[in-house]
Design an enzyme around this catalytic site. Sequence first.
Site, PDB file in Angstrom:
ATOM      1  N   GLY A  52      52.554  21.788 -50.892  1.00 51.73           N
ATOM      2  CA  GLY A  52      53.655  21.059 -51.525  1.00 51.73           C
ATOM      3  C   GLY A  52      53.336  19.650 -51.997  1.00 51.73           C
ATOM      4  O   GLY A  52      54.207  18.953 -52.522  1.00 51.73           O
ATOM      5  N   TRP A  54      51.529  18.657 -54.556  1.00 52.33           N
ATOM      6  CA  TRP A  54      51.679  18.509 -56.012  1.00 52.33           C
ATOM      7  C   TRP A  54      53.157  18.501 -56.398  1.00 52.33           C
ATOM      8  O   TRP A  54      53.560  17.816 -57.331  1.00 52.33           O
ATOM      9  CB  TRP A  54      50.925  19.628 -56.747  1.00 52.33           C
ATOM     10  CG  TRP A  54      49.468  19.348 -56.880  1.00 52.33           C
ATOM     11  CD1 TRP A  54      48.678  18.637 -56.025  1.00 52.33           C
ATOM     12  CD2 TRP A  54      48.608  19.764 -57.949  1.00 52.33           C
ATOM     13  NE1 TRP A  54      47.383  18.593 -56.485  1.00 52.33           N
ATOM     14  CE2 TRP A  54      47.309  19.282 -57.659  1.00 52.33           C
ATOM     15  CE3 TRP A  54      48.802  20.516 -59.104  1.00 52.33           C
ATOM     16  CZ2 TRP A  54      46.217  19.519 -58.502  1.00 52.33           C
ATOM     17  CZ3 TRP A  54      47.714  20.757 -59.942  1.00 52.33           C
ATOM     18  CH2 TRP A  54      46.436  20.252 -59.644  1.00 52.33           C
ATOM     19  N   ASP A  72      54.600  30.271 -54.627  1.00 47.77           N
ATOM     20  CA  ASP A  72      53.416  30.570 -53.820  1.00 47.77           C
ATOM     21  C   ASP A  72      53.628  31.895 -53.107  1.00 47.77           C
ATOM     22  O   ASP A  72      54.767  32.318 -52.888  1.00 47.77           O
ATOM     23  CB  ASP A  72      53.173  29.457 -52.786  1.00 47.77           C
ATOM     24  CG  ASP A  72      51.703  29.394 -52.351  1.00 47.77           C
ATOM     25  OD1 ASP A  72      50.981  28.512 -52.859  1.00 47.77           O
ATOM     26  OD2 ASP A  72      51.278  30.236 -51.536  1.00 47.77           O
ATOM     27  N   ASP A 112      46.894  24.841 -58.992  1.00 47.93           N
ATOM     28  CA  ASP A 112      45.821  24.413 -58.080  1.00 47.93           C
ATOM     29  C   ASP A 112      45.363  25.626 -57.262  1.00 47.93           C
ATOM     30  O   ASP A 112      45.030  25.517 -56.096  1.00 47.93           O
ATOM     31  CB  ASP A 112      46.359  23.293 -57.162  1.00 47.93           C
ATOM     32  CG  ASP A 112      45.240  22.489 -56.509  1.00 47.93           C
ATOM     33  OD1 ASP A 112      44.114  22.479 -57.050  1.00 47.93           O
ATOM     34  OD2 ASP A 112      45.476  21.886 -55.453  1.00 47.93           O
ATOM     35  N   LYS A 152      43.091  24.354 -61.963  1.00 53.81           N
ATOM     36  CA  LYS A 152      41.876  24.173 -61.160  1.00 53.81           C
ATOM     37  C   LYS A 152      40.876  25.267 -61.532  1.00 53.81           C
ATOM     38  O   LYS A 152      41.266  26.416 -61.736  1.00 53.81           O
ATOM     39  CB  LYS A 152      42.188  24.300 -59.661  1.00 53.81           C
ATOM     40  CG  LYS A 152      40.939  23.937 -58.867  1.00 53.81           C
ATOM     41  CD  LYS A 152      40.757  24.379 -57.453  1.00 53.81           C
ATOM     42  CE  LYS A 152      41.814  24.583 -56.488  1.00 53.81           C
ATOM     43  NZ  LYS A 152      41.812  23.568 -55.426  1.00 53.81           N
TER      44      LYS A 152
END
Length: 198
Positions: A52, A54, A72, A112, A152
Amino acid sequence: MRLADAKRDHYRKLARDQGFRSRAAYKLKQINDSYHILKKGHRVADIGCAPGGWLQVAVSEVGSSGKVAGMDLKAVESVAGAAILQGSIDDPAAVNGLIEALGGRADVILSDLAPNISGMWEVDHARQIDLTRSALALARQVLGGGGSAVFKVFEGEFLNELKDEMRKSFAKVLVSKPQASRQESSEMYLVCLNFRPA
């Protein structure tokens, strides 16, 4: 203590002191300082949002006029100002869930995502690039025209192919290695600007 370890500890301590859930928050802060992709009033989708950090950065950057939604596979503890969905980015329902939570298409997609690391470099690189391909497929459906994305990636043989794939949808694809990333790690970020819907 090696310099890389000292730096990692510095950001970990900073995160603790400033109330961020992970030192990864500083990676996004540094990317945003360079490229100014998060703006007041923006709608932001963060995929692979655990734990969490970001989300916390995104909420503070877009302000009360913006909207932030995270997704997620794992359950993520709630973050003030963000909607959190549990699910897979490969699930078609995920696209609708994110658009609904944001009240429209996103201005920014953050990813990410990383696979469970096996320690076998070629395998980890291939898995990470696959995950990012899935993130790109989702971004193509959730992002509005002119939007931005941060993905990423792990350096390696499939990276150039992925960048070429991204250039079909974005006017610019830039490589960023924020200070908060370990310099010896193969992790880097692709900052994609000015999304062109198909």
